[in-house]
Design a protein around this motif. Structure first.
Motif: not given
Length: 497
Positions: A153-162
């Motif tokens: 779920t880490y990549p999902l939380v960081a999805h916007h990559q800002d």
């Protein structure tokens, strides 16, 4: 209702796990065709739910299917079991995955989000983790799948990559992985030293896995380590990761708050208390009531913070922190009515809260509005979305006939039965506070005039693939309120109440 428990060895319990394990790889294989990629998620959700549901007759008859994949050394193995408590979580997670995928399609496509294959892949792995947690037959297996959920779920939380997304995701991982390494791992080691096994005691909530003559101080320390190590339950002060994770896309917030992450947390706490320590040991060491008061503190304080939030997702996030502790307070009271109310809230909160987050996402897709103060009159342009939001809000407040009322009814009865006036006051105060932070949203949307100069004609409902899931989950919340026995049957079988 009392049935004799029969344990049978059956690989059938692995079928839902096999489906959810295969789904992410099929999503990756079909990454070049978005229709096939998303069809995989929908069909995987349907097949997972059907495979779980197919085992319902056996579990209601008192049969617990178990299967061990492999053993590392005596008392430590990867094994799975399908009992009543497992079904409460597994049915909710697999069923809501179907609706979440439909909603995802509308949200991700309409906003033209990037990295959609990665998004669907990680989303599917998170469901795999949730199913693994649900069917874990011991603490070691639960730990493995608990960590799978955190990592993917880490990549999902960081999805916007800002910067904001990476900051929120870092906090998410520090809280969840940090607590599991600092507290949950030592708790497992102490459990093995004291009990000689990590296998849950299934079929009877009175007994746990710790021997009666185990050192009470060490058992108490082990319990505290578990409560601190399972930070996905968001008990204060280990809650701050959850509001910070709201930088994620709204469907991810729904996954975090309703389907997988926080539900894995409160489910794990419930499993450890009832199948790990057992009611007798919890009573003997007086561990339940202090835990219940910690949950009561979380309920009230998180509700007060929610009142101050104008961002709709932030308000919903603190609502989740509060509502999760209904589950903990119920289980920690250790009485039949309270445990029933707490465990049924795993399902009741899931359907109501996913409706609220679906509603917030639909509002954003249709209007790009996040602030509650800017939503005056919007309900007249989006009646289906705000109608569903209103139904789910009634559930959170605890007004019949929506399912949140059934939860609070059982919790209040439980608190009264053990004479805990403080817990009763906290539960009643939370109802008023819930009304205080949900009521204004619905009132603004339907009864306040739009701000001067705002052209309401520009707004309309979000796409049907988003509106249908959110209204359906709202109606299911009503159905569960009218028929609370739906999940109560599994709880009664699990607890022999």
């Amino acid at each position: 209702m009392t049935l004799s428990t029969e344990f049978v060895t059956s690989s059938r319990v692995l079928i839902p796990l096999a489906i959810t394990m295969a789904a992410p790889f099929l999503i990756w294989i079909f990454r070049g065709n978005e229709n096939r990629r998303e069809a995989v998620s929908i069909w995987a959700g349907i097949l997972t739910f059907l495979s779980v549901a197919s085992m319902i007759p056996a579990v209601l008859d008192g049969t617990i299917r178990k299967f061990t994949l492999f053993t590392l050394f005596p008392g430590v193995n990867v094994s799975f079991a399908a009992d009543g408590l497992a079904f409460v979580f597994a049915l909710v997670a697999s069923f809501l995955w179907i609706f979440a995928t439909s909603y995802n399609i509308g949200y991700m496509r309409n906003l033209n989000e990037h990295a959609q294959t990665r998004y669907y892949f990680c989303f599917a792995v998170a469901i795999f983790g949730a199913i693994g947690v649900a069917f874990a037959a011991n603490i070691f297996t639960l730990y493995l799948f608990y960590e799978i959920i955190s990592v993917f779920t880490y990549p999902l939380v960081a999805h916007h990559q800002d910067d904001e997304a990476f900051s929120g995701a870092r906090k998410y991982m520090v809280y969840l992985m940090g607590t599991s390494k600092l507290f949950l791992l030592p708790a497992m080691v102490l459990t093995y030293v004291l009990a000689g096994t990590l296998d849950f005691h299934l079929g009877d909530v009175a007994k746990g896995i710790f021997p009666a003559d185990a050192d009470p101080t060490l058992v108490t320390v082990t319990y505290i380590l578990y409560i601190a190590g399972l930070a996905k339950a968001a008990i204060m002060p280990l809650h701050n990761w959850l509001p910070s994770a709201m930088v994620a896309p709204t469907p991810v917030s729904a996954l975090l708050h309703a389907v997988a992450v926080v539900k894995a947390g409160v489910f794990s706490v419930s499993r450890v208390i009832l199948s790990g320590f057992g009611v007798d040991m919890m009573d003997k060491l007086n561990l339940g009531i202090p835990t219940a008061y910690l949950a009561a503190f979380t309920i009230v304080v998180a509700s007060l913070i929610a009142l101050t939030k104008d961002d709709i997702k932030a308000r919903l996030a603190y609502s989740t922190v509060s509502q999760l502790s209904y589950i903990i307070i119920g289980v920690a009271m250790l009485t039949p009515e309270a445990v029933q109310g707490g465990l049924m809230h795993i399902a009741h909160h899931a359907f109501s809260k996913i409706t609220l987050f679906f509603g917030a996402g639909a509002i954003y897709v249709a209007t790009h509005l996040k602030k509650i103060s800017l939503m005056n009159g919007l309900g007249r342009r989006m009646p289906w979305t705000f109608g569903a939001f209103a139904i789910a809000s009634l559930s959170m407040i605890g007004i019949p006939p929506v399912c949140g009322f059934a939860t609070k009814w059982y919790l209040v009865k439980g608190a009264m039965n053990i004479g805990q006036v403080g817990l009763l006051v906290a539960l009643l105060a939370s109802t008023l506070l819930n009304a205080g932070y949900f009521g204004p949203i619905v009132y603004r949307a339907f009864f306040k005039a739009p701000a001067e100069g705002v052209d309401m004609e520009q707004y309309r409902e979000a796409p049907l693939c988003m509106v249908i899931p959110l209204f359906t989950t709202a109606l299911i919340s009503v159905w569960l309120g009218l028929y609370p026995q739906t999940f109560l049957n599994f709880i009664n079988i699990f607890g022999k109440f």
